[in-house]
Design an enzyme around this catalytic site. Structure first.
Site, PDB file in Angstrom:
ATOM      1  N   ALA A  31     -12.071  -5.241  14.393  1.00 22.28           N
ATOM      2  CA  ALA A  31     -11.761  -6.669  14.587  1.00 22.28           C
ATOM      3  C   ALA A  31     -10.554  -7.088  13.759  1.00 22.28           C
ATOM      4  O   ALA A  31      -9.715  -7.881  14.210  1.00 22.28           O
ATOM      5  CB  ALA A  31     -12.983  -7.511  14.214  1.00 22.28           C
TER       6      ALA A  31
ATOM      7  N   ASN B 272       1.221  -2.690   5.386  1.00 23.21           N
ATOM      8  CA  ASN B 272       0.555  -1.402   5.612  1.00 23.21           C
ATOM      9  C   ASN B 272      -0.795  -1.295   4.895  1.00 23.21           C
ATOM     10  O   ASN B 272      -1.686  -0.578   5.343  1.00 23.21           O
ATOM     11  CB  ASN B 272       1.487  -0.271   5.138  1.00 23.21           C
ATOM     12  CG  ASN B 272       0.760   1.039   4.976  1.00 23.21           C
ATOM     13  OD1 ASN B 272       0.460   1.724   5.954  1.00 23.21           O
ATOM     14  ND2 ASN B 272       0.442   1.402   3.726  1.00 23.21           N
TER      15      ASN B 272
ATOM     16  N   TYR C 125     -13.446  -3.451  10.821  1.00 20.72           N
ATOM     17  CA  TYR C 125     -12.122  -2.813  10.817  1.00 20.72           C
ATOM     18  C   TYR C 125     -11.451  -2.999  12.183  1.00 20.72           C
ATOM     19  O   TYR C 125     -10.300  -3.427  12.268  1.00 20.72           O
ATOM     20  CB  TYR C 125     -12.258  -1.327  10.477  1.00 20.72           C
ATOM     21  CG  TYR C 125     -10.955  -0.573  10.443  1.00 20.72           C
ATOM     22  CD1 TYR C 125     -10.144  -0.589   9.313  1.00 20.72           C
ATOM     23  CD2 TYR C 125     -10.530   0.180  11.537  1.00 20.72           C
ATOM     24  CE1 TYR C 125      -8.943   0.113   9.274  1.00 20.72           C
ATOM     25  CE2 TYR C 125      -9.338   0.891  11.513  1.00 20.72           C
ATOM     26  CZ  TYR C 125      -8.549   0.859  10.378  1.00 20.72           C
ATOM     27  OH  TYR C 125      -7.365   1.553  10.354  1.00 20.72           O
TER      28      TYR C 125
ATOM     29  N   SER D 193      -4.142  -0.415  14.245  1.00 29.49           N
ATOM     30  CA  SER D 193      -4.902   0.804  14.544  1.00 29.49           C
ATOM     31  C   SER D 193      -5.300   0.858  16.020  1.00 29.49           C
ATOM     32  O   SER D 193      -5.543  -0.181  16.642  1.00 29.49           O
ATOM     33  CB  SER D 193      -6.178   0.840  13.703  1.00 29.49           C
ATOM     34  OG  SER D 193      -7.016   1.900  14.120  1.00 29.49           O
TER      35      SER D 193
ATOM     36  N   GLY E 236       0.818  -1.215   0.000  1.00 32.92           N
ATOM     37  CA  GLY E 236       0.000   0.000   0.000  1.00 32.92           C
ATOM     38  C   GLY E 236       0.842   1.252   0.000  1.00 32.92           C
ATOM     39  O   GLY E 236       0.556   2.189   0.742  1.00 32.92           O
ATOM     40  N   ALA E 237       1.871   1.287  -0.863  1.00 31.30           N
ATOM     41  CA  ALA E 237       2.848   2.387  -0.805  1.00 31.30           C
ATOM     42  C   ALA E 237       2.652   3.423  -1.910  1.00 31.30           C
ATOM     43  O   ALA E 237       3.529   4.237  -2.157  1.00 31.30           O
ATOM     44  CB  ALA E 237       4.273   1.813  -0.853  1.00 31.30           C
ATOM     45  N   SER E 238       1.479   3.405  -2.572  1.00 25.95           N
ATOM     46  CA  SER E 238       1.237   4.401  -3.625  1.00 25.95           C
ATOM     47  C   SER E 238       0.828   5.744  -3.044  1.00 25.95           C
ATOM     48  O   SER E 238       0.730   6.734  -3.769  1.00 25.95           O
ATOM     49  CB  SER E 238       0.159   3.894  -4.592  1.00 25.95           C
ATOM     50  OG  SER E 238      -1.041   3.623  -3.890  1.00 25.95           O
ATOM     51  N   ARG E 239       0.544   5.789  -1.742  1.00 22.12           N
ATOM     52  CA  ARG E 239       0.182   7.045  -1.082  1.00 22.12           C
ATOM     53  C   ARG E 239       0.240   6.836   0.438  1.00 22.12           C
ATOM     54  O   ARG E 239       0.579   5.738   0.907  1.00 22.12           O
ATOM     55  CB  ARG E 239      -1.220   7.489  -1.502  1.00 22.12           C
ATOM     56  CG  ARG E 239      -2.328   6.549  -1.027  1.00 22.12           C
ATOM     57  CD  ARG E 239      -3.709   6.997  -1.498  1.00 22.12           C
ATOM     58  NE  ARG E 239      -4.756   6.432  -0.660  1.00 22.12           N
ATOM     59  CZ  ARG E 239      -6.060   6.671  -0.827  1.00 22.12           C
ATOM     60  NH1 ARG E 239      -6.461   7.445  -1.791  1.00 22.12           N
ATOM     61  NH2 ARG E 239      -6.943   6.123  -0.007  1.00 22.12           N
TER      62      ARG E 239
HETATM   63  P1  NAD Z   1      -4.575   5.008   2.486  1.00 29.59           P
HETATM   64  O1  NAD Z   1      -5.960   4.714   2.084  1.00 29.59           O
HETATM   65  O2  NAD Z   1      -3.909   6.213   1.908  1.00 29.59           O
HETATM   66  O3  NAD Z   1      -3.611   3.755   2.223  1.00 29.59           O
HETATM   67  C1  NAD Z   1      -4.044   2.447   2.223  1.00 29.59           C
HETATM   68  C2  NAD Z   1      -3.317   1.725   1.130  1.00 29.59           C
HETATM   69  O4  NAD Z   1      -3.754   0.354   1.100  1.00 29.59           O
HETATM   70  C3  NAD Z   1      -3.625   2.341  -0.262  1.00 29.59           C
HETATM   71  O5  NAD Z   1      -2.421   2.524  -0.941  1.00 29.59           O
HETATM   72  C4  NAD Z   1      -4.462   1.256  -0.917  1.00 29.59           C
HETATM   73  O6  NAD Z   1      -4.290   1.182  -2.308  1.00 29.59           O
HETATM   74  C5  NAD Z   1      -3.944  -0.003  -0.249  1.00 29.59           C
HETATM   75  N1  NAD Z   1      -4.917  -1.086  -0.373  1.00 29.59           N
HETATM   76  C6  NAD Z   1      -6.211  -1.079   0.011  1.00 29.59           C
HETATM   77  N2  NAD Z   1      -6.808  -2.226  -0.349  1.00 29.59           N
HETATM   78  C7  NAD Z   1      -5.874  -2.976  -0.997  1.00 29.59           C
HETATM   79  C8  NAD Z   1      -5.880  -4.249  -1.609  1.00 29.59           C
HETATM   80  N3  NAD Z   1      -6.984  -5.025  -1.666  1.00 29.59           N
HETATM   81  N4  NAD Z   1      -4.737  -4.696  -2.157  1.00 29.59           N
HETATM   82  C9  NAD Z   1      -3.638  -3.941  -2.114  1.00 29.59           C
HETATM   83  N5  NAD Z   1      -3.552  -2.727  -1.552  1.00 29.59           N
HETATM   84  C10 NAD Z   1      -4.669  -2.253  -0.999  1.00 29.59           C
HETATM   85  O7  NAD Z   1      -4.589   5.107   4.056  1.00 29.59           O
HETATM   86  P2  NAD Z   1      -3.433   5.217   5.153  1.00 29.59           P
HETATM   87  O8  NAD Z   1      -3.970   6.098   6.193  1.00 29.59           O
HETATM   88  O9  NAD Z   1      -2.109   5.512   4.545  1.00 29.59           O
HETATM   89  O10 NAD Z   1      -3.471   3.728   5.745  1.00 29.59           O
HETATM   90  C11 NAD Z   1      -2.354   2.875   5.855  1.00 29.59           C
HETATM   91  C12 NAD Z   1      -2.585   1.925   6.998  1.00 29.59           C
HETATM   92  O11 NAD Z   1      -2.705   2.665   8.207  1.00 29.59           O
HETATM   93  C13 NAD Z   1      -3.886   1.113   6.878  1.00 29.59           C
HETATM   94  O12 NAD Z   1      -3.637  -0.234   7.227  1.00 29.59           O
HETATM   95  C14 NAD Z   1      -4.805   1.779   7.875  1.00 29.59           C
HETATM   96  O13 NAD Z   1      -5.771   0.896   8.379  1.00 29.59           O
HETATM   97  C15 NAD Z   1      -3.830   2.248   8.930  1.00 29.59           C
HETATM   98  N6  NAD Z   1      -4.329   3.313   9.764  1.00 29.59           N
HETATM   99  C16 NAD Z   1      -4.691   4.512   9.234  1.00 29.59           C
HETATM  100  C17 NAD Z   1      -5.201   5.508  10.066  1.00 29.59           C
HETATM  101  C18 NAD Z   1      -5.629   6.857   9.558  1.00 29.59           C
HETATM  102  O14 NAD Z   1      -6.253   7.634  10.309  1.00 29.59           O
HETATM  103  N7  NAD Z   1      -5.314   7.231   8.327  1.00 29.59           N
HETATM  104  C19 NAD Z   1      -5.321   5.266  11.433  1.00 29.59           C
HETATM  105  C20 NAD Z   1      -4.929   4.037  11.956  1.00 29.59           C
HETATM  106  C21 NAD Z   1      -4.438   3.072  11.103  1.00 29.59           C
END
Ligand code: NAD
Length: 252
Positions: A159, A88, A157, A144, A12-15
């Site tokens: 769970a 991630n 989520y 999380s 998930g490293a595209s953003r």
């Molecule tokens: P984000 O949506 O920017 O990143 C999530 C990434 O996961 C995206 O790049 C997406 O393409 C990838 N992804 C989703 N479904 C996928 C699939 N089926 N196959 C491959 N890749 C997939 O959000 P973020 O905030 O950068 O989240 C990263 C991690 O941090 C997640 O696991 C999220 O649960 C966790 N997190 C985020 C927050 C928050 O407030 N943003 C809080 C706690 C935990």
């Protein structure tokens, strides 16, 4: 932290957090496989932003076990091995129990558990032989605060992340003899696309004020914890779940 010569797959490293982790690891010398599912342009932008050379991008749907196997194999082949896996990738979607029909409830539980928990478990399974080949390594799971505090609007989520915490504890015990450590990082709110709508809403200030700092985490706050967890110096912390929530939720 020095990651010179270390080979890392970041899902998930595209953003968002994944991009930040890839950038921080690369800045300290690691070579990175930048994983993405649909956003090839975002993955290319991450790639272009990385310090050093030898990085690559890899596409796969984390919820598909066949694609996860290919993702890990190809990443290891292109990087020349694997020392670090950062799980991630994840999704957050809402399905409040009183406002969701049974079919939608099924669909969301399947999608969230398959992506957030089983996808990560499969990536670890496939990565372990590569880590062993390099004499050991590190797995960092991005979980999380919701695992502890509850997710009223997205129980699947919460769970999935609680499952991730427990999985990390179990596998820490199972894999220590192979010199593999597993640490889970549990952020509260982070300023990424995933949280953008909530943070921009009327309730945004209340979310920021959950922390006595009056803000949510930056991507760098979380990336720093992930990099620390991936470092060799953190090895004896294996099994730990690290809070990155600005004292918005304190647990004992
Ligand atoms: P984000 O949506 O920017 O990143 C999530 C990434 O996961 C995206 O790049 C997406 O393409 C990838 N992804 C989703 N479904 C996928 C699939 N089926 N196959 C491959 N890749 C997939 O959000 P973020 O905030 O950068 O989240 C990263 C991690 O941090 C997640 O696991 C999220 O649960 C966790 N997190 C985020 C927050 C928050 O407030 N943003 C809080 C706690 C935990």
């Amino acid at each position: 932290m020095n990651f010179t010569g270390k080979l890392a797959l970041v899902t998930g490293a595209s953003r968002g957090i994944g991009r930040g982790v890839a950038q921080m690891l690369a800045a300290q010398g690691a070579k990175i496989a930048v994983h993405y599912v649909r956003d090839a342009d975002g993955a290319q932008a991450t790639l272009a932003s990385l310090t050093g050379d030898g990085h690559t991008t890899i596409q796969a749907d984390i919820a598909d076990s066949v694609q996860v196997k290919r993702m890990v194999m190809e990443s290891a082949a292109r990087l020349g091995g694997l020392d670090i896996l950062v799980n991630n990738a994840g999704i957050y979607t809402e399905h409040p129990i009183l406002d969701t029909d049974y079919a939608e409830w099924q669909r969301q539980w399947d999608a969230i558990i398959n992506t957030n928990l089983i996808g990560a478990a499969n990536a670890i399974f496939c990565a372990v032989p590569h880590l062993i080949q390099r004499g050991g390594g590190a797995v960092v799971n991005v979980s999380s605060r919701g695992a502890f505090r509850g997710e009223a609007l997205s129980p699947a989520y919460g769970a999935s992340k609680a499952g991730m915490n427990s999985m990390g504890q179990s596998l820490a015990v199972a894999l220590a003899p192979q010199n593999i450590h597993i640490i889970t990082v549990a952020p509260g709110w982070v300023e990424t696309d995933m949280a953008a709508e909530h943070l921009a809403s009327a309730g945004g200030d209340a979310i920021r004020n959950q922390s006595p700092f009056g803000r949510v985490a930056t991507v760098d706050d979380v990336a720093y914890a992930v990099c620390f967890a991936a470092s060799d110096g953190a090895k004896f912390m294996t099994g730990a779940v690290l809070d990155v929530n600005g004292a918005s939720y304190l647990r004992t």
